[in-house]
Design an enzyme around this catalytic site. Sequence first.
Site, mmCIF file in Angstrom:
data_model
loop_
_atom_site.group_PDB
_atom_site.id
_atom_site.type_symbol
_atom_site.label_atom_id
_atom_site.label_comp_id
_atom_site.label_asym_id
_atom_site.label_seq_id
_atom_site.Cartn_x
_atom_site.Cartn_y
_atom_site.Cartn_z
ATOM 1 N N TYR A 138 -2.826 21.866 51.112
ATOM 2 C CA TYR A 138 -2.652 21.954 49.662
ATOM 3 C C TYR A 138 -3.633 21.026 48.933
ATOM 4 C CZ TYR A 138 -0.358 21.636 45.097
ATOM 5 O OH TYR A 138 -0.088 21.651 43.755
ATOM 6 N N LYS B 13 -6.684 22.107 46.449
ATOM 7 C CA LYS B 13 -6.765 21.671 45.046
ATOM 8 C C LYS B 13 -8.097 20.962 44.774
ATOM 9 C CE LYS B 13 -3.222 23.395 43.100
ATOM 10 N NZ LYS B 13 -3.354 24.293 41.955
ATOM 11 N N VAL C 112 12.050 16.473 43.292
ATOM 12 C CA VAL C 112 13.253 15.669 43.533
ATOM 13 C C VAL C 112 14.120 15.564 42.274
ATOM 14 C CG1 VAL C 112 12.086 13.443 43.081
ATOM 15 C CG2 VAL C 112 14.096 13.520 44.546
ATOM 16 N N ILE D 226 19.013 10.956 49.708
ATOM 17 C CA ILE D 226 17.696 10.328 49.594
ATOM 18 C C ILE D 226 17.081 10.287 50.985
ATOM 19 C CG2 ILE D 226 16.550 8.098 49.251
ATOM 20 C CD1 ILE D 226 18.246 7.615 46.824
#
Length: 306
Positions: free
Chosen positions: A141, A145, A185, A201
Amino acid sequence: MHALITGGAGFIGSHIAERLLREGYKVKVLDNLSTGKRENLVPCPGAELVVGDVRDDKLVREVARGCDVIFHEAAVVSVPFSVEHPQETHDVNIQGTLNVLHAARAEKTKRVVFACSAAVYGEDPELPKKESMAPLPVSPYGVEKITGEYYLHAWSQLYGVETVSLRYFNVFGPRQDPKSAYSGVISIFVDRALSGKPITIFGDGEQSRDFVFIGNVVDANIRAATTPGVSGRAYNVGCGTRTTLNELLQVLARITNRPLPPSYAEGRVGDIRHSLADISRARTELGYDPKVGLEEGLLALVNSLR
Ligand code: UD2
């Protein structure tokens, strides 16, 4: 002014569409609805939706015709998915971006604004992240980018298409989908807090992120599209502050007025520890000023879901 938003039925793209319509733009959206949704465009009744894929070179050129500016938000946005399926994400994230640039050149689009990512910085522990640092992506990724960003820079030099790349940090806000394993998140925590489900978490919760509210990101996009003299540039889009996940939960507990005791699980493989943007370049060159902070943005998100 005519704008094309690829990925315009997605979380970020639909907010850009809404703002552009308010400012009097004519808005076209190209979206394959793989993660984008028609209902995200309900607040944008004036937008024309073309259902299709950025991998379809011919279609991209057709929809770009007559547009003054393209906001290229369409992408497979998940880092872990890119690790599992690098060829597929390459096709969408690199070939798709090349198709958009090719169309911009052929149709004489004035400017392309590109949704880049903090993922281009990779593992380098130095903070805050500055655009002048050498990119060192550690995921497909991130590679995709930064490749897109390099293509934009080349286009700005070669073909008279103005280009601006925005390196998003951790964007959050209404319409971000909390349901996927790859969701942001904040969308997950807010969804769970409001539905009374347990919150997990990963790791000790002391990892930190530069969370940036969608309104600030839209503002950065408008400035990137309209500021003269910035072609070929790349900008961090964050808030310039970082918050740990433990702190994030405390703020959320206060806002929702609920105790939100998390459980702690094994840290996620490939997670970075800290992330923080230096936004001085965007401030100086674009006049970007992220007015909505974490708490205000969280409140807006919680209220939109209630
Ligand atoms: C963000 C971007 C990603 C890429 C990357 C660049 C999102 C959704 N992803 O990935 O596209 O740009 O930054 O560095 O913005 N976590 C939990 N519990 C949960 C879910 C997550 O503890 O239920 C943790 C997760 O392990 C991580 C932190 O929260 O430490 C942030 O995770 P994320 O997926 O929201 O975003 P991140 O920073 O991995």
